[in-house]
Design an enzyme around this catalytic site. Sequence first.
Site, PDB file in Angstrom:
ATOM      1  N   ASP A 176      -9.700  -4.411  -5.602  1.00 26.05           N
ATOM      2  CA  ASP A 176      -9.163  -3.176  -4.536  1.00 26.05           C
ATOM      3  C   ASP A 176      -9.623  -2.082  -5.065  1.00 26.05           C
ATOM      4  OD1 ASP A 176      -7.609  -1.613  -3.122  1.00 26.05           O
ATOM      5  OD2 ASP A 176      -5.768  -2.736  -3.436  1.00 26.05           O
ATOM      6  N   HIS A 214      -8.063  -4.721  -1.204  1.00 27.34           N
ATOM      7  CA  HIS A 214      -6.918  -4.413  -0.514  1.00 27.34           C
ATOM      8  C   HIS A 214      -6.243  -5.124   0.655  1.00 27.34           C
ATOM      9  CE1 HIS A 214      -4.090  -0.916  -0.598  1.00 27.34           C
ATOM     10  NE2 HIS A 214      -4.163  -0.908   0.663  1.00 27.34           N
ATOM     11  N   SER A 222       0.897  -1.207  -0.173  1.00 28.61           N
ATOM     12  CA  SER A 222      -0.011  -0.035   0.113  1.00 28.61           C
ATOM     13  C   SER A 222       0.912   1.235  -0.044  1.00 28.61           C
ATOM     14  CB  SER A 222      -1.048   0.020   1.335  1.00 28.61           C
ATOM     15  OG  SER A 222      -1.945   0.892   0.963  1.00 28.61           O
TER      16      SER A 222
END
Length: 422
Positions: free
Chosen positions: A331, A363, A230
């Site tokens: 995601d 995600h 991320s």
Amino acid sequence: MQLSPERCRPMSENREAWSANSEEMELLHGSNRLSSPEHVRRRVSGNSSEDGSPRICRQQSFGRDIGHAAAETYLITRLSFNLLGYLGVGYRWITRLLALACYAMLLMPGFLQVAYLYFFSSQVRRSIVYGGHPRNRLDLYIPPTSDGLKPVVVFVTGGAWIIGYKAWGSLLGLQLAERDIIVACLDYRNFPQGTISDMVSDAAQGISFVCNNISAFGGDPNRIYLMGQSAGAHISSCALFEQAIKESRGESISWSVSQIKAYFGLSGGYNLFNLVEHFHNRGLYRSIFLSIMEGEESFKQFSPEVRLKDLNVRKAAALLPHIILFHGSADYSIPPEASKTFTDALQAAEVKAELVMYKGKTHTDLFLQDPLRGGKDELFDHIVSMIHADDSDALRNDAVAPPRKRLVPEFLLKLAGRVSPF
């Protein structure tokens, strides 16, 4: 002692100096001095003697662990309030806060098991200081066996550039250590303690520390892999690009891009121009994002995808290692298109790059739910197989490795997936 962001001396020269940091650093670092795996094993094996002294040693160690756990809990709480203060009170933020609370409660059975191992496992060396700034610490996850030098993964965790914390990588670190891989989870200054240039600088210094010192822990300095998740994928990719540019210009460096065998980017974003509106609509408001990224004028500098189009950095691009990007097709926190366009840009610049897309994964599926589920995990198996590709013995051991333990019941994982704010 302040360590230069560009230089990290060998461990033997700095062991005593690292203990002389600020009170905050000492609170979180506790008595966890830098020590080699041999010292760790000697301390553990020394828990039996005839005069009863080991009981005192265990009590002192337990007390330190409790104190460290309290300090870590305090830090996590403070990070949460930082997030609260900077996001402000808006309906998007409130709904996501409630969803996050429900999500965490549903996964709590797994979190508690991981937390116990994080604080009390002898394979975890917490809060090793790698630099002179606050948050310049890393956790090491050391395999149970000590035969030969081990491959190493340097992991930079995510957290929206605001709540990133080294312990977020504990599950990954523990599981990779079971496959004979050393993992170094880096902490770094978050916003508002630092902005993006500070985060990238911290990550680069942490990577330098690992490159120069990991052999003392049984790590192979010639088999180091860099990984980010991320926001951590964005930060680590920026650090890698900056290092390649410095190296291409002949500047003084404390670690080389050539020491990184491959880069793994998980669910990352690499073009800030394409993300600012997306994040604003999801609750990371534009004004905050611009503050984190030091204004829109800095977007190009901290967008690896955009920098690849600059002919002046093409020489640097040739120095980059094999880059593998992983993303879930479902995601919504960072669109999968972010990894696709970055892969295209890398390949156009003749960088060896590939994209692995996981259909239907969100995600958090790849980084949390799937590892907590136990058993077979495509992402985990893919990473391990790439790290062990040149080690036939390790591949044979992987083939007969027992399935990973389930940490959370399936119905809780499914409910968590439904309420996840990510």
